[in-house]
Scaffold this active site. Structure first.
Site, PDB file in Angstrom:
ATOM      1  N   LEU A   1      18.355   2.397   4.969  1.00 66.14           N
ATOM      2  CA  LEU A   1      17.012   1.811   5.016  1.00 66.14           C
ATOM      3  C   LEU A   1      16.317   2.042   3.678  1.00 66.14           C
ATOM      4  O   LEU A   1      15.145   2.415   3.645  1.00 66.14           O
ATOM      5  CB  LEU A   1      16.185   2.432   6.154  1.00 66.14           C
ATOM      6  CG  LEU A   1      16.498   1.947   7.567  1.00 66.14           C
ATOM      7  CD1 LEU A   1      15.541   2.608   8.573  1.00 66.14           C
ATOM      8  CD2 LEU A   1      16.415   0.431   7.696  1.00 66.14           C
TER       9      LEU A   1
ATOM     10  N   CYS B   1      33.067  -4.228  -0.810  1.00 69.25           N
ATOM     11  CA  CYS B   1      33.244  -4.414   0.647  1.00 69.25           C
ATOM     12  C   CYS B   1      32.183  -5.294   1.305  1.00 69.25           C
ATOM     13  O   CYS B   1      32.539  -6.319   1.898  1.00 69.25           O
ATOM     14  CB  CYS B   1      33.301  -3.061   1.333  1.00 69.25           C
ATOM     15  SG  CYS B   1      34.782  -2.143   0.900  1.00 69.25           S
TER      16      CYS B   1
HETATM   17  P1  NAD Z   1      41.878  -1.922  -4.951  1.00 67.17           P
HETATM   18  O1  NAD Z   1      41.788  -3.267  -5.506  1.00 67.17           O
HETATM   19  O2  NAD Z   1      41.178  -0.768  -5.620  1.00 67.17           O
HETATM   20  O3  NAD Z   1      43.419  -1.503  -4.843  1.00 67.17           O
HETATM   21  C1  NAD Z   1      44.433  -2.313  -4.308  1.00 67.17           C
HETATM   22  C2  NAD Z   1      45.762  -1.886  -4.941  1.00 67.17           C
HETATM   23  O4  NAD Z   1      46.825  -2.573  -4.259  1.00 67.17           O
HETATM   24  C3  NAD Z   1      45.888  -2.267  -6.431  1.00 67.17           C
HETATM   25  O5  NAD Z   1      46.215  -1.108  -7.194  1.00 67.17           O
HETATM   26  C4  NAD Z   1      47.027  -3.290  -6.451  1.00 67.17           C
HETATM   27  O6  NAD Z   1      47.828  -3.224  -7.624  1.00 67.17           O
HETATM   28  C5  NAD Z   1      47.816  -2.897  -5.217  1.00 67.17           C
HETATM   29  N1  NAD Z   1      48.703  -3.948  -4.687  1.00 67.17           N
HETATM   30  C6  NAD Z   1      48.400  -5.246  -4.417  1.00 67.17           C
HETATM   31  N2  NAD Z   1      49.472  -5.881  -3.923  1.00 67.17           N
HETATM   32  C7  NAD Z   1      50.480  -4.975  -3.865  1.00 67.17           C
HETATM   33  C8  NAD Z   1      51.831  -5.032  -3.423  1.00 67.17           C
HETATM   34  N3  NAD Z   1      52.367  -6.155  -2.944  1.00 67.17           N
HETATM   35  N4  NAD Z   1      52.566  -3.902  -3.497  1.00 67.17           N
HETATM   36  C9  NAD Z   1      52.055  -2.748  -3.980  1.00 67.17           C
HETATM   37  N5  NAD Z   1      50.762  -2.641  -4.409  1.00 67.17           N
HETATM   38  C10 NAD Z   1      49.984  -3.732  -4.347  1.00 67.17           C
HETATM   39  O7  NAD Z   1      41.402  -2.032  -3.449  1.00 67.17           O
HETATM   40  P2  NAD Z   1      40.588  -0.967  -2.542  1.00 67.17           P
HETATM   41  O8  NAD Z   1      39.175  -0.928  -2.963  1.00 67.17           O
HETATM   42  O9  NAD Z   1      41.351   0.293  -2.422  1.00 67.17           O
HETATM   43  O10 NAD Z   1      40.624  -1.741  -1.143  1.00 67.17           O
HETATM   44  C11 NAD Z   1      41.816  -1.913  -0.421  1.00 67.17           C
HETATM   45  C12 NAD Z   1      41.473  -2.411   0.972  1.00 67.17           C
HETATM   46  O11 NAD Z   1      40.692  -1.432   1.664  1.00 67.17           O
HETATM   47  C13 NAD Z   1      40.649  -3.691   1.000  1.00 67.17           C
HETATM   48  O12 NAD Z   1      41.037  -4.472   2.099  1.00 67.17           O
HETATM   49  C14 NAD Z   1      39.239  -3.182   1.183  1.00 67.17           C
HETATM   50  O13 NAD Z   1      38.406  -4.132   1.805  1.00 67.17           O
HETATM   51  C15 NAD Z   1      39.463  -2.004   2.086  1.00 67.17           C
HETATM   52  N6  NAD Z   1      38.426  -0.973   2.009  1.00 67.17           N
HETATM   53  C16 NAD Z   1      37.915  -0.616   0.789  1.00 67.17           C
HETATM   54  C17 NAD Z   1      36.957   0.389   0.727  1.00 67.17           C
HETATM   55  C18 NAD Z   1      36.355   0.781  -0.599  1.00 67.17           C
HETATM   56  O14 NAD Z   1      35.328   1.455  -0.591  1.00 67.17           O
HETATM   57  N7  NAD Z   1      36.936   0.411  -1.727  1.00 67.17           N
HETATM   58  C19 NAD Z   1      36.529   1.041   1.897  1.00 67.17           C
HETATM   59  C20 NAD Z   1      37.091   0.675   3.107  1.00 67.17           C
HETATM   60  C21 NAD Z   1      38.046  -0.335   3.150  1.00 67.17           C
END
Ligand code: NAD
Length: 444
Positions: free
Chosen positions: A253, A263
């Site tokens: 808030l 996200c």
């Molecule tokens: P990010 O972009 O920081 O990391 C994703 C990683 O996956 C990258 O390093 C990329 O190289 C790797 N990757 C992609 N394709 C691949 C493959 N085929 N094989 C191996 N590695 C591969 O993403 P993030 O922020 O960690 O988010 C990941 C997921 O989690 C998303 O769906 C996001 O919505 C969710 N999420 C993120 C957060 C956050 O705060 N960042 C919180 C909760 C959920």
């Protein structure tokens, strides 16, 4: 137990390092070879408090491994977490191609029972889609189960959030998979973390509904803040008065420039798209997005009004990341606002404790400054964009000496007006009356 985590971004690396801390053998996989080389040396490619130490510990104690070889990681692991990105497509839907790539890689190399867990945020129906992908590409009739285990960690406090979550959500249709997951999370069971065990679809929806609800809270208070400015109320006090009602709660808030990050914007867009596909108009989520977009424009107008124009002015921007304690710039309001100021002919000098270099690459024309005082040199106004602790106790005498005019525009409501105006500053914030602003139409 041996597990693998595919994707070593914020979520994957924190998941891997925390499970290693729980005593599990963890292999972290990424297709980005440079990232894996850095991680093998304990060099974490992003800023997150505590993660470097945890990765170093996991490496030193031999429980945390890094590789680009997904096949090897699948072979060794009973549980495989998918933590790859699910970025938005232009129509708002989630791009699931990375998730499906991983599904195919798992299918091709599995030679026995596996629990395949989606930790990435994925739309309802993805678990079933993943099951089809794996079935279609398996080299033999190997058993596997799908689990949805959405992640709720917040960047900036990710490790604590993972180690002490409010709840763990497990969506599955197999008792065996649920038992394995509960075993994996046993340290959290011991600290009485609530577990919500449900079907895959409901688990997937819990993540979207939670993020959308939080985003709605932010847009709601921002809209109230805008009304407060018009009718002469103080949104800080209004939010406090609301938040003390336990049915409402005080979190999320805080009026400001609106939400950003990797996200909320993408998850809201995906929820709206999910609704469109299912024939359910998600009106509240849609309104939250609209209010959020307008809030950024409103901040630019606020800066313009306070500084008496934009063209030819110099602004010191404090903070670029979408929130403190992270270097994540995805959808950061500061970037859009800085771009608008530059476009209108202003000069912008920026500082940020963790995201400066990357921020300056993303916003051409942004001049890097080493700290708030350096940024303030010759500035017509200092604008607090992100509430890093470094900006919570500014030395106003020093700041004033560096500036052309003593004007503080506090887009995060970090300060009490009296504290700032006492140093001869004009003070403008969000949802509260301007103070000491000579040319302002509102009460001064
Ligand atoms: P990010 O972009 O920081 O990391 C994703 C990683 O996956 C990258 O390093 C990329 O190289 C790797 N990757 C992609 N394709 C691949 C493959 N085929 N094989 C191996 N590695 C591969 O993403 P993030 O922020 O960690 O988010 C990941 C997921 O989690 C998303 O769906 C996001 O919505 C969710 N999420 C993120 C957060 C956050 O705060 N960042 C919180 C909760 C959920």
């Amino acid at each position: 137990m041996h597990i693998s985590v595919i994707g070593t971004g914020y979520v994957g690396l924190v998941t891997g390092a925390c499970f290693a801390e729980f005593g599990v053998a963890v292999t972290c996989v990424d297709k980005d070879a440079a990232r894996i080389e850095r991680l093998k040396k304990g060099d974490v490619p992003f800023y997150e408090p505590g993660i470097t130490e945890l990765v170093a510990k996991g490496l030193r104690e031999g429980r945390l491994h890094f590789t680009t070889d997904a096949a090897k990681a699948v072979e060794d692991a009973l549980v495989i977490f998918i933590a790859v990105g699910t970025p938005p497509r232009p129509d708002g839907s989630s791009d699931l191609s990375f998730v499906e790539d991983v599904g195919r890689a798992i299918a091709k190399t599995m030679t026995g029972y596996k629990v395949v867990v989606t930790k990435s945020t994925v739309p309802v129906g993805t678990g079933e889609r993943l099951r089809e992908v794996i079935r279609a590409h398996r080299s033999g009739d190997f058993r596997f189960d799908i689990v949805s285990n959405p992640e709720f960690l917040r960047e900036g406090s990710a490790i604590d959030d993972f180690m002490r979550p409010n709840r763990v959500v497990l969506g599955a249709d197999s008792e065996q998979a649920v038992a394995i997951m509960k075993d994996l999370y046993r340290p959290l069971y011991l600290i009485e973390t609530p577990f919500v065990v449900t079907d895959i679809q409901s688990a997937e929806m819990i993540k979207y509904a939670s993020n959308a609800f939080l985003a709605v809270k932010i847009s709601f208070i921002n809209e109230i803040a805008n009304l407060c400015e018009k009718v002469g109320a103080d949104v800080q006090v209004v939010a406090k008065g609301m938040g003390l009602d336990q049915r409402i709660g005080s979190k999320f808030l805080h009026a400001g420039p609106g939400f950003g990050g990797s996200c909320f914007p993408k998850d809201l867009a995906a929820l709206v798209h999910m609704g469109e596909t299912a024939g359910q108009h998600m009106q509240i989520a849609e309104a939250a997005v609209r209010v959020n977009e307008e809030q950024r424009e409103r901040m630019v107008k606020k800066i313009e009004a306070a500084a008496g124009g934009l063209k030819g002015k110099t602004f010191a921007v404090l903070g670029l990341s979408f929130k403190p304690n992270t270097n994540d710039l995805r959808e950061a309001p500061a970037l859009d606002i800085a771009k608008a100021l530059l476009k209108a002919g202003a000069a912008v000098r920026a500082c940020d404790p963790a995201a400066l270099e990357e921020g300056c690459k993303l916003v051409p024309g942004l001049a890097p400054a080493k700290d708030a005082y350096d940024a303030a040199k010759g500035a017509d106004a200092v604008v607090i964009m992100t509430e890093w602790n470094q900006f919570r106790n500014l030395d106003f005498d020093q700041l004033k000496k560096a500036m052309r005019a003593p004007l503080l525009i506090d887009l995060r409501n970090v300060y009490e007006a009296a504290r700032v105006t006492g140093f001869g500053f004009q003070y403008v914030s969000v949802g509260r009356a301007d103070k000491g602003v000579v040319r302002a139409k509102t009460r001064a």
